[in-house]
Motif scaffolding. Sequence first.
Motif, PDB file in Angstrom:
ATOM      1  N   ILE A 180       0.864  -1.173   0.000  1.00 50.00           N
ATOM      2  CA  ILE A 180       0.000   0.000   0.000  1.00 50.00           C
ATOM      3  C   ILE A 180       0.900   1.222   0.000  1.00 50.00           C
ATOM      4  O   ILE A 180       1.889   1.277   0.742  1.00 50.00           O
ATOM      5  CB  ILE A 180      -0.912  -0.003   1.241  1.00 50.00           C
ATOM      6  N   CYS A 190       0.974  -4.638   3.511  1.00 46.96           N
ATOM      7  CA  CYS A 190      -0.474  -4.666   3.699  1.00 46.96           C
ATOM      8  C   CYS A 190      -0.875  -5.368   4.992  1.00 46.96           C
ATOM      9  O   CYS A 190      -1.976  -5.172   5.488  1.00 46.96           O
ATOM     10  CB  CYS A 190      -1.145  -5.355   2.511  1.00 46.96           C
ATOM     11  N   PRO A 219      -5.999  -0.557   4.067  1.00 47.40           N
ATOM     12  CA  PRO A 219      -5.449  -1.828   3.589  1.00 47.40           C
ATOM     13  C   PRO A 219      -6.270  -2.399   2.454  1.00 47.40           C
ATOM     14  O   PRO A 219      -7.399  -1.965   2.188  1.00 47.40           O
ATOM     15  CB  PRO A 219      -5.527  -2.730   4.827  1.00 47.40           C
ATOM     16  N   THR A 220      -5.713  -3.401   1.783  1.00 44.51           N
ATOM     17  CA  THR A 220      -6.403  -4.051   0.678  1.00 44.51           C
ATOM     18  C   THR A 220      -7.735  -4.621   1.159  1.00 44.51           C
ATOM     19  O   THR A 220      -7.778  -5.297   2.190  1.00 44.51           O
ATOM     20  CB  THR A 220      -5.544  -5.205   0.122  1.00 44.51           C
TER      21      THR A 220
END
Length: 248
Positions: A180, A190, A219-220
């Motif tokens: 990220i 991440c 975050p993802t």
Amino acid sequence: MKKKILCMYSGGVDSVGVLYRLLTDDAYAAFAIRVHHMQLINREKRAAAEKQAVNQTLKLFAGKKFRPFTFTHCLHDYSFMKRDMIWDMDIANFMAANICAGDRDIVHVARGRTRTDLKTGGEMLLKRSERAMNIFNAIIEPSKSEATIIYPVIDLDKTEIWQMLPKPFREASWYCRTPIYDKAGKAYPCNRCVTCREMREVYEACGEKPPVLPKGLVPTPKEGIRAVVKRVQTSRATFTKKAAMKKA
């Protein structure tokens, strides 16, 4: 002319461990070291994070306490591929073999396989390794190169590599597959991908805390991770099925 070792270098923890050994262990003192970084641009978007790690770690390796080395790099852009990515092992062996074919002084190619990889990789790792070696040999053999692939940290697990590296190298290396980035382009792990989970165990074993995302960075999404996991599992299942059909 001094014989050479080609170190395929990503800036990841394992490859930093490999280069650290090549430049400090007396077993490799007789060889000239050539470091090569492949910047792989794909859907994981970790090329920039790895490039940051490569630049930072190589600055540390350029210090007086380490043996000298040369550096080359290339860029491979696979961002146009929508279904699957190319396996890192395949393209690394393809590139390494071509470099060796053009430089007969290279007698070894150093890769970052660890004891952890052998323990967790299972049959899939063996099959992928065999395919990657076939790619390497298909290019090496006609070129008359005598280069072989070596694994300088195969005797160590990830925790032992982490403990071997001085703190500045640990802080400058990389491991996350889905980084990220902040607005300035700085990369952060991440803390959710497979390698982040592996490194969480390493941090715990060493009594350290993993880095956290700065406030404001998102975050993802979990849905994205599930999609990636499902894609990888589907790809592995297809690979295993094809291998079984060949044996039948």
